[in-house]
Design a protein around this motif. Structure first.
Motif, PDB file in Angstrom:
ATOM      1  N   GLN A 112       0.870  -1.160   0.000  1.00 15.50           N
ATOM      2  CA  GLN A 112       0.000   0.000   0.000  1.00 15.50           C
ATOM      3  C   GLN A 112       0.915   1.221   0.000  1.00 15.50           C
ATOM      4  N   PHE A 162      -2.972   0.477  -3.746  1.00 13.52           N
ATOM      5  CA  PHE A 162      -2.346  -0.834  -3.639  1.00 13.52           C
ATOM      6  C   PHE A 162      -1.622  -1.141  -4.948  1.00 13.52           C
ATOM      7  N   TYR A 174      -6.826  -4.747  -4.503  1.00 10.99           N
ATOM      8  CA  TYR A 174      -6.521  -5.643  -3.397  1.00 10.99           C
ATOM      9  C   TYR A 174      -7.348  -5.238  -2.201  1.00 10.99           C
ATOM     10  N   GLU A 227      -7.804  -5.840   1.851  1.00  8.17           N
ATOM     11  CA  GLU A 227      -7.148  -6.405   3.051  1.00  8.17           C
ATOM     12  C   GLU A 227      -8.073  -7.319   3.790  1.00  8.17           C
TER      13      GLU A 227
END
Length: 167
Positions: free
Chosen positions: A20, A103, A165, A167
């Protein structure tokens, strides 16, 4: 040692890192040239901008294809700068922009960044991301961390894709 762009390491797939990237200001130059000349052409006005304004060099220098036949070459501004406290470039080829947090997937490699080598590493990164169900969101970025006088086998580089992406 030069300051490097900050990121948080999120996950690793072998040598590939999902990161990130934190918000930063970038100085860009649009270059209408083939790949092998674009970095050198874009570097000159960018280094003039930071030199004239006593701004420290950072790493990496980033090159990203804008469209067929043109490239954006970028310097990351040091972390203590925001768009509001950077001097305006006197050269109209240099533009400043805020890059928000995002990301990305990065694959490091060493050597000279020929188009053939970059293309090979780009495909390798695409294959790894596909096999791990990570979607690519943009074009490849070529990140160079070392000066051109450093021997090729010692140079640190990365190919980077913005990715979707969660998390």
């Amino acid at each position: 040692m030069v300051e490097e762009r900050q990121f948080k390491l999120i996950k690793k797939f072998g040598r590939v890192e999902i990161r990130q990237y934190l918000p930063v200001v970038m100085a860009d130059v649009l270059v209408n040239s083939e790949y092998k000349n674009a970095a050198n052409i874009g570097f000159r006005p960018l280094v003039s901008y930071i030199s004239q304004n006593n701004i420290a060099m950072t790493a990496p220098v980033i090159q990203e294809q804008n469209q067929e036949g043109s490239w954006v070459v970028s310097f990351v501004m040091p972390n203590n700068y925001q768009l509001s406290n950077l001097p305006l470039p006197s050269n109209t080829d240099v533009t400043l922009r805020e890059s928000p947090s995002y990301f990305a997937a990065a694959l490091p490699f060493s050597g000279i960044t020929t188009w053939e080598k970059v293309s090979q590493k780009e495909k390798e990164l695409q294959d790894i991301l596909k096999s791990n169900s990570v979607s690519i969101l943009g074009s490849v970025q070529i990140a160079r961390f070392d000066p051109p006088w450093k021997p090729g086998f010692m140079r640190r580089n990365e190919v980077i894709f913005p990715v979707n992406y969660q998390e």
